[in-house]
Write an enzyme that holds these catalytic residues in place. Structure first.
Site, PDB file in Angstrom:
ATOM      1  N   ASP A  99      -5.990   7.890  10.895  1.00 38.28           N
ATOM      2  CA  ASP A  99      -4.691   7.397  11.339  1.00 38.28           C
ATOM      3  C   ASP A  99      -4.360   7.807  12.763  1.00 38.28           C
ATOM      4  O   ASP A  99      -4.665   8.909  13.203  1.00 38.28           O
ATOM      5  CB  ASP A  99      -3.596   7.896  10.391  1.00 38.28           C
ATOM      6  CG  ASP A  99      -3.622   7.131   9.081  1.00 38.28           C
ATOM      7  OD1 ASP A  99      -3.530   5.896   9.141  1.00 38.28           O
ATOM      8  OD2 ASP A  99      -3.781   7.760   8.020  1.00 38.28           O
TER       9      ASP A  99
ATOM     10  N   GLU B  88       0.868  -1.172   0.000  1.00 40.37           N
ATOM     11  CA  GLU B  88       0.000   0.000   0.000  1.00 40.37           C
ATOM     12  C   GLU B  88       0.902   1.218   0.000  1.00 40.37           C
ATOM     13  O   GLU B  88       1.585   1.497   0.980  1.00 40.37           O
ATOM     14  CB  GLU B  88      -0.839   0.049   1.274  1.00 40.37           C
ATOM     15  CG  GLU B  88      -1.977  -0.919   1.311  1.00 40.37           C
ATOM     16  CD  GLU B  88      -2.823  -0.680   2.568  1.00 40.37           C
ATOM     17  OE1 GLU B  88      -2.754   0.430   3.151  1.00 40.37           O
ATOM     18  OE2 GLU B  88      -3.533  -1.603   2.957  1.00 40.37           O
TER      19      GLU B  88
END
Ligand SMILES: Cc1ncc(COP(=O)(O)O)c(C=O)c1O
Lengths: 491, 266
Positions: free
Chosen positions: B60, B49
């Site tokens: 995140d 990724e």
């Protein structure tokens, strides 16, 4: 909200003759039922703006909130409770105050203020928070979280949480906890936990990121009380519904006392809740200009500003598509404004929509222009406005002068009528203003704080600072005090 | 068949789950981040990724935020990302871009789809784009044949699981817990429950599990019920701690052994 006067048909006709109302809103009395604008659509889109750009994990919570809110907003028990709180707790309706001495600086226009500064907790933010706190109880959650910039939304949320027995956590950018230390103390007195956010630019946008992270982690117990008309659906529509009382009241108050609508309605725009709050009732009134004043900071041309619609482009931030300040890589640009509550690089999607369809106009007001208007209102009318609201006052000075000089703003012989949303009071801003104007050398807000330097980088004190005023013996005169720019360097 | 799906199927044919490594472009700088991705592949990652730095990474946790913040401030953007994509493809893994939506919208959805396909990218994972809002991306990915990976979460209703999976191609990203990225001591039952609910409507589509996996044992645990194991924060922490591409290679080897230890469903 009931019991508003139904205008005599003749007065109504006279008032609106030059400005045909939208066909579906035949008279003022039907407005009291709060006909909603036809936007957003069922999935929260205002034209191409709005929507939901959030992790899938939050969709269920947003759906739950939407469904519960749609049921609540037509529930008579809720409407009665909300009306009672607005009247007995907030102190609504807020009055309209005409400010003729301030208006002398507005090109011959008349200026009327909608006094949201007189609400309990000192700003319009309480209107929204009471609604969302009731919704939180309705969906059975015991904890609320909120983001705050100036601290007004945090204070309002902490207040509602105390009132309704909810536990409350407020995320606030570390920069803002210093700029608005008074409000941090207020939140703590009210029993809220204040978490300074140290990521990113350490201001409102980062506080919103942190609040979303908390929400996605604790969504089973926690409701996010969002402070403005931005964010993912349903927040923009829901917060508008809770804030529209400002314009609903103001429109009826103007019709009652003036027998006419205003020519121009002005409000400052951070995320845009006080502006949507006062605009919504007037949107169908085609002849009424709606003007949003954005924070121009040092000037849009300098790149140091928070004028999102004037200086930004459409994109996606904080869960919705709207104008935002971004660079070529699509990174959010840090905004700059003397006003913590306007220091936000995004804006609610409905404003982007109203801008693009031409129904509202947006223009920037610099820090210096806002502070000039701030000082002027203090000195001429005895009202200390929030610095956020001072941007709207500066807009009234500009537009009044434009209309006056063209002589086309009024109706017949009447001067133009400007309705300004005074969204909050300036108690929280006393230190920032003192540093700006150099009043009292030791009052610069925060030693070593870059923001204080920013706040202190003043222009000339505005005309509202009466240099000729006779000093009381022993008082610190303006001459002895540190001038704005020096105060900044000292800080 | 899509490049991602093929690679994950090939892993399954070996009796194991695929290892998916996340690393952001631009930490500590663009070249080193690309070297780290290549090292992850050398250590055994099947899919990388390739993370697009973004100023407001709402999904995140602190580890990824810290690294990405550096890249954002350095002005790292999609041109750098495309360079990383090519490098990963050359190293022999399947590159899939992981991006919050605004950088792609800013670059131009169609332009990005064209450039990504030309660089050898398989598709895009979009953590803050749900299929309901993805009209332009669905059209662009259809036109270019790129894969589109949407997320499902423990809170997703059955109706949403079905509609999201119908829009996915390549694999579906199952977010194991409610929360943000970061390493966790345990991955927990929620992940396994989500995977079995997802499996019911997934058909052939592989299910990869992310959020919280940090070591070989956890990778083995997740590999027992998922088709792919996604590891992000543990890789990023390796770089934050200054262990560089070599440290990334070592971590990849440990995780690759983990995904081979598990008993994999037939
Ligand atoms: C007094 C006041 N006015 C305006 C704002 C800006 O918010 P909005 O644009 O949502 O009204 C704030 C935000 O803190 C505020 O405190």
């Amino acid at each position: 909200m009931g019991g508003r006067e139904v205008l005599p048909p003749t007065l109504e006709g006279m008032t609106l003759s030059a400005h045909a109302p939208a066909p579906d809103v035949p008279d003022a009395s039907s407005r009291d039922d709060g006909a909603r604008p036809e936007w957003p659509d069922a999935t929260g889109h205002f034209g191409v703006y709005g929507g939901r750009f959030v992790p899938e994990a939050l969709i269920a919570a947003l759906d739950e909130l939407t469904e519960a809110y749609e049921a609540m907003r037509v529930d008579p028990a809720f409407l009665a409770e909300f009306a009672r709180l607005q009247r007995d707790y907030t102190g609504r309706p807020s009055p309209i105050t005409e400010v003729p001495k301030f208006a002398e600086h507005c090109g011959g226009a008349r200026v009327l203020l909608k006094r949201e500064d007189l609400n309990h907790t000192g700003s319009h933010k309480i209107n929204n928070v009471l609604g969302q706190a009731l919704l939180t109880k309705r969906i059975g959650k015991q904890r609320v979280i909120a983001e705050t910039g100036a601290g007004q939304h945090g204070v309002a949320t902490a207040t509602a949480a105390a009132l309704m027995g909810l536990s409350c956590t407020v995320y606030m950018g570390e920069e803002d906890t210093r700029r608005q230390a008074l409000n941090v103390a207020r939140m703590r007195l009210l029993g809220a936990e204040v978490i300074p956010v140290t990521t990113g630019s350490r201001t409102l946008k980062d506080a919103i990121n942190e609040a979303f992270r908390d929400w996605v982690t604790n969504v089973e117990t926690t409701n996010y009380v969002f402070g403005t008309v931005a964010g993912p659906h349903p927040f923009p529509a829901m917060v508008r519904d809770f804030q529209r009382v400002i314009g609903d009241e103001a429109r009826a108050q103007l019709l009652e006392r003036e027998g006419r609508l205003p020519d121009v309605v002005l409000a400052c725009v951070g995320g845009g809740s006080n502006a949507i709050g006062i605009f919504t009732a007037f949107v169908p009134d085609d002849g009424v200009r709606l003007v949003g004043l954005e924070a121009g900071g040092d000037g849009v041309e300098t790149g140091r500003h928070a004028a999102t619609i004037t200086g930004g482009d459409p994109g996606v931030l904080h869960g919705a598509r709207s104008y935002l300040l971004q660079d070529v890589n699509g990174q959010t640009i840090e905004s700059h404004s003397i006003s913590a509550g306007l220091d936000y690089p995004g804006v609610g999607p409905e404003h982007s929509f109203l801008n693009d369809i031409g129904r509202a106009e947006y223009r920037p007001v610099t820090d210096a222009q806002a502070m000039e208007a701030f000082a002027l209102l203090c000195r001429t009318e005895g009202i200390i406005p929030a610095i956020e609201s001072a941007h709207a006052l500066a807009g009234a000075m500009q537009i009044g002068q434009e209309l006056g000089s063209r002589g086309t703003g009024g109706r017949g012989d009447e001067p133009p009528v400007l309705l300004v949303n005074l969204s909050g009071r300036g108690d929280k801003d006393v230190e920032t203003a003192s540093a700006w104007f150099g009043l009292g050398e030791q009052t610069a807000p925060t030693d070593g704080d870059e923001r204080a330097v920013e706040a202190g980088r003043g222009a000339e004190p505005g005309p509202g600072l009466d240099e000729d005023q006779r000093a009381t013996d022993g008082a610190v005169s303006n001459d002895e005090a540190v001038a704005g720019p020096d105060a900044g360097e000292q800080a | 068949m899509s490049a991602l799906q093929e690679r994950i199927a090939a892993a399954r044919a070996e009796g194991r789950a695929a290892l998916v490594a996340y690393l952001p472009v631009g930490y500590p700088d663009v070249d080193t981040s690309i070297a780290a991705m290549v090292a992850a592949v050398e250590g055994g990652a099947d899919v990388v990724e390739v993370g697009v730095p973004y100023s407001d990474p709402g999904m995140d946790g602190p580890v990824i935020q810290e690294a990405v913040d550096v890249a954002v401030r350095a002005g790292v953007g999609l041109p750098d990302v495309l360079r990383a994509v090519s490098a990963v493809a050359e190293a022999g893994a399947v590159p899939v871009v992981m991006s919050y939506w605004n950088p792609i919208e800013r670059y131009g959805v169609d332009r990005f789809a064209d450039d990504l396909a030309a660089a050898g990218g398989a598709g895009v994972i979009t953590p803050d784009l749900i299929p309901d809002e993805a009209g332009a991306w669905l059209a662009a990915s259809e036109r270019t044949g790129l894969d589109r990976v949407f997320l499902v979460a423990p809170s997703s209703t059955d109706v949403r699981l079905a509609s999201t999976l119908a829009a996915c191609r390549g694999f579906v990203y199952a977010a194991s817990t409610m929360g943000v990225t970061g390493t966790r001591a345990t991955v927990g039952d929620a992940a396994e429950r989500l995977v079995s609910r997802t499996r019911a409507v997934a058909g052939d589509l592989p299910i990869c599990v992310g959020l919280g996996v940090s070591d070989g044992d956890q990778a083995a645990e997740v590999a027992g019920f998922a088709d792919g194991v996604i590891v992000g924060s543990a890789y990023v922490r390796t770089l934050l701690e200054g262990r560089g591409p070599d440290g990334v290679r070592v971590l990849s080897e440990e995780l690759a052994a983990g995904v081979r230890r598990a008993k994999v469903r037939a």
